[in-house]
Design a protein around this motif. Structure first.
Motif, PDB file in Angstrom:
ATOM      1  N   PHE A  53       8.452  10.569  -5.535  1.00 58.82           N
ATOM      2  CA  PHE A  53       7.148  11.130  -5.878  1.00 58.82           C
ATOM      3  C   PHE A  53       6.907  12.365  -5.019  1.00 58.82           C
ATOM      4  O   PHE A  53       7.301  12.396  -3.852  1.00 58.82           O
ATOM      5  CB  PHE A  53       6.028  10.116  -5.596  1.00 58.82           C
ATOM      6  N   ALA A  54       6.232  13.354  -5.579  1.00 56.67           N
ATOM      7  CA  ALA A  54       5.808  14.513  -4.788  1.00 56.67           C
ATOM      8  C   ALA A  54       4.834  14.027  -3.727  1.00 56.67           C
ATOM      9  O   ALA A  54       4.130  13.023  -3.916  1.00 56.67           O
ATOM     10  CB  ALA A  54       5.140  15.545  -5.686  1.00 56.67           C
ATOM     11  N   ILE A  55       4.763  14.721  -2.616  1.00 59.12           N
ATOM     12  CA  ILE A  55       3.925  14.282  -1.495  1.00 59.12           C
ATOM     13  C   ILE A  55       2.458  14.103  -1.894  1.00 59.12           C
ATOM     14  O   ILE A  55       1.793  13.205  -1.404  1.00 59.12           O
ATOM     15  CB  ILE A  55       4.069  15.233  -0.274  1.00 59.12           C
ATOM     16  N   ALA A  56       1.959  14.914  -2.797  1.00 61.32           N
ATOM     17  CA  ALA A  56       0.544  14.841  -3.175  1.00 61.32           C
ATOM     18  C   ALA A  56       0.272  13.849  -4.303  1.00 61.32           C
ATOM     19  O   ALA A  56      -0.890  13.606  -4.646  1.00 61.32           O
ATOM     20  CB  ALA A  56       0.051  16.223  -3.582  1.00 61.32           C
ATOM     21  N   ASP A  57       1.309  13.247  -4.860  1.00 66.40           N
ATOM     22  CA  ASP A  57       1.149  12.332  -5.989  1.00 66.40           C
ATOM     23  C   ASP A  57       0.538  11.013  -5.513  1.00 66.40           C
ATOM     24  O   ASP A  57       1.171  10.250  -4.776  1.00 66.40           O
ATOM     25  CB  ASP A  57       2.509  12.099  -6.651  1.00 66.40           C
ATOM     26  N   GLN A  58      -0.672  10.743  -5.938  1.00 66.89           N
ATOM     27  CA  GLN A  58      -1.372   9.522  -5.526  1.00 66.89           C
ATOM     28  C   GLN A  58      -0.724   8.252  -6.087  1.00 66.89           C
ATOM     29  O   GLN A  58      -0.951   7.171  -5.569  1.00 66.89           O
ATOM     30  CB  GLN A  58      -2.843   9.592  -5.948  1.00 66.89           C
ATOM     31  N   HIS A  59       0.081   8.371  -7.144  1.00 71.67           N
ATOM     32  CA  HIS A  59       0.755   7.188  -7.699  1.00 71.67           C
ATOM     33  C   HIS A  59       1.681   6.529  -6.684  1.00 71.67           C
ATOM     34  O   HIS A  59       1.912   5.331  -6.727  1.00 71.67           O
ATOM     35  CB  HIS A  59       1.547   7.564  -8.957  1.00 71.67           C
ATOM     36  N   ALA A  60       2.215   7.314  -5.753  1.00 73.22           N
ATOM     37  CA  ALA A  60       3.115   6.766  -4.744  1.00 73.22           C
ATOM     38  C   ALA A  60       2.408   5.740  -3.867  1.00 73.22           C
ATOM     39  O   ALA A  60       3.049   4.853  -3.303  1.00 73.22           O
ATOM     40  CB  ALA A  60       3.675   7.888  -3.871  1.00 73.22           C
TER      41      ALA A  60
END
Length: 130
Positions: A53-60
């Motif tokens: 996941f990208a660092i800003a992706d809240q799904h992570a």
């Protein structure tokens, strides 16, 4: 088989300092245009598959009972943590912000640890040396 694993571990740590965990990209996903999965080899030699996941992706941060790895642009784990059984949003959001400030570009999520003991073992195997 156990004797072979024991010998491998002895050879692995013969230099005195355990090696850092290393990313081992999955060949089966190499043809995909987007990298969604990867694997890490822990200091023990064990392999851990993770979603990227990208660092800003809240799904992570939405997974419970997961191992979260903060990964830098140069493909190093800079921090790791257990998401916990409840996925406490405020604590995870603070962690995400702090690892981004420390240089993390992605969060890798390992979901295959079956229980708290397995997650703790994975964390100890993957965490960067302090």
């Amino acid at each position: 088989m156990a004797a072979l694993a024991y010998q491998f571990k002895d050879d692995l740590f013969a230099e005195g300092t355990p090696p850092a965990a290393q990313e081992m990209p999955m060949r089966s996903t190499a043809a995909l245009g987007e990298r969604r999965f990867t694997a890490w080899r822990g200091r023990s030699g064990r392999r851990y598959v993770a979603s990227i996941f990208a660092i800003a992706d809240q799904h992570a941060l939405g997974f419970t009972d997961a191992v979260l790895l903060a990964v830098s642009a140069d493909r190093r784990i800079i921090a790791a943590r257990d998401s916990g059984p409840l996925g406490i949003e405020a604590a995870l959001t603070r962690w995400q912000r702090s690892v981004a400030e420390a240089g993390a570009h992605e969060i890798h999520v390992h979901l295959l640890a079956e229980d708290g003991i397995s997650r703790r073992a994975a964390l100890l195997d993957l965490m960067p040396e302090v």
